[in-house]
Design a protein around this motif. Sequence first.
Motif, PDB file in Angstrom:
ATOM      1  N   PRO A 121       0.815  -1.228   0.000  1.00 26.58           N
ATOM      2  CA  PRO A 121       0.000   0.000   0.000  1.00 26.58           C
ATOM      3  C   PRO A 121       0.845   1.272   0.000  1.00 26.58           C
ATOM      4  O   PRO A 121       0.502   2.243  -0.677  1.00 26.58           O
ATOM      5  CB  PRO A 121      -0.824  -0.112   1.279  1.00 26.58           C
ATOM      6  CG  PRO A 121      -0.897  -1.566   1.559  1.00 26.58           C
ATOM      7  CD  PRO A 121       0.418  -2.122   1.087  1.00 26.58           C
ATOM      8  N   LYS A 122       1.952   1.263   0.712  1.00 29.01           N
ATOM      9  CA  LYS A 122       2.844   2.428   0.715  1.00 29.01           C
ATOM     10  C   LYS A 122       3.395   2.672  -0.683  1.00 29.01           C
ATOM     11  O   LYS A 122       3.444   3.809  -1.158  1.00 29.01           O
ATOM     12  CB  LYS A 122       4.008   2.225   1.681  1.00 29.01           C
ATOM     13  CG  LYS A 122       3.649   2.319   3.129  1.00 29.01           C
ATOM     14  CD  LYS A 122       4.885   2.127   3.979  1.00 29.01           C
ATOM     15  CE  LYS A 122       4.562   2.124   5.433  1.00 29.01           C
ATOM     16  NZ  LYS A 122       5.749   1.894   6.264  1.00 29.01           N
ATOM     17  N   LEU A 123       3.801   1.592  -1.349  1.00 31.78           N
ATOM     18  CA  LEU A 123       4.338   1.710  -2.693  1.00 31.78           C
ATOM     19  C   LEU A 123       3.288   2.251  -3.659  1.00 31.78           C
ATOM     20  O   LEU A 123       3.584   3.119  -4.487  1.00 31.78           O
ATOM     21  CB  LEU A 123       4.844   0.351  -3.182  1.00 31.78           C
ATOM     22  CG  LEU A 123       5.412   0.303  -4.591  1.00 31.78           C
ATOM     23  CD1 LEU A 123       6.683   1.126  -4.664  1.00 31.78           C
ATOM     24  CD2 LEU A 123       5.662  -1.118  -5.012  1.00 31.78           C
ATOM     25  N   LEU A 124       2.055   1.777  -3.541  1.00 30.20           N
ATOM     26  CA  LEU A 124       0.994   2.251  -4.424  1.00 30.20           C
ATOM     27  C   LEU A 124       0.651   3.721  -4.171  1.00 30.20           C
ATOM     28  O   LEU A 124       0.395   4.468  -5.115  1.00 30.20           O
ATOM     29  CB  LEU A 124      -0.250   1.383  -4.266  1.00 30.20           C
ATOM     30  CG  LEU A 124      -0.138  -0.040  -4.816  1.00 30.20           C
ATOM     31  CD1 LEU A 124      -1.376  -0.833  -4.460  1.00 30.20           C
ATOM     32  CD2 LEU A 124       0.090  -0.021  -6.302  1.00 30.20           C
ATOM     33  N   VAL A 162       3.531  10.213  -7.283  1.00 31.07           N
ATOM     34  CA  VAL A 162       4.522  10.503  -8.325  1.00 31.07           C
ATOM     35  C   VAL A 162       3.839  10.699  -9.677  1.00 31.07           C
ATOM     36  O   VAL A 162       4.170  11.631 -10.423  1.00 31.07           O
ATOM     37  CB  VAL A 162       5.583   9.378  -8.386  1.00 31.07           C
ATOM     38  CG1 VAL A 162       6.437   9.492  -9.630  1.00 31.07           C
ATOM     39  CG2 VAL A 162       6.454   9.398  -7.145  1.00 31.07           C
ATOM     40  N   LEU A 163       2.860   9.848  -9.999  1.00 32.55           N
ATOM     41  CA  LEU A 163       2.148   9.999 -11.270  1.00 32.55           C
ATOM     42  C   LEU A 163       1.352  11.296 -11.328  1.00 32.55           C
ATOM     43  O   LEU A 163       1.286  11.937 -12.386  1.00 32.55           O
ATOM     44  CB  LEU A 163       1.230   8.798 -11.500  1.00 32.55           C
ATOM     45  CG  LEU A 163       1.930   7.499 -11.878  1.00 32.55           C
ATOM     46  CD1 LEU A 163       0.927   6.358 -11.936  1.00 32.55           C
ATOM     47  CD2 LEU A 163       2.670   7.639 -13.185  1.00 32.55           C
TER      48      LEU A 163
END
Length: 72
Positions: free
Chosen positions: A5-8, A14-15
Amino acid sequence: MDNMPKLLIIAGIVLIVIGAVWAFGGKWLQFGRLPGDIVVEKENFTFYFPIVTCIVISVVASIVMYLFRLFK
């Protein structure tokens, strides 16, 4: 929280930032039109290969990934 979840969440942020820079800064940042990008224009054919733009994006992405690993 798990890592996924942190990565997402980080990827989404970022996107969003990249999209905002692309939308609002596109007039001033000429990515895709850098010196060294290959453009071949014929009568009914246009070939475009942004080699220098790809190199710049790769270097910036490498630096960002290095900084993420450095502060992890």
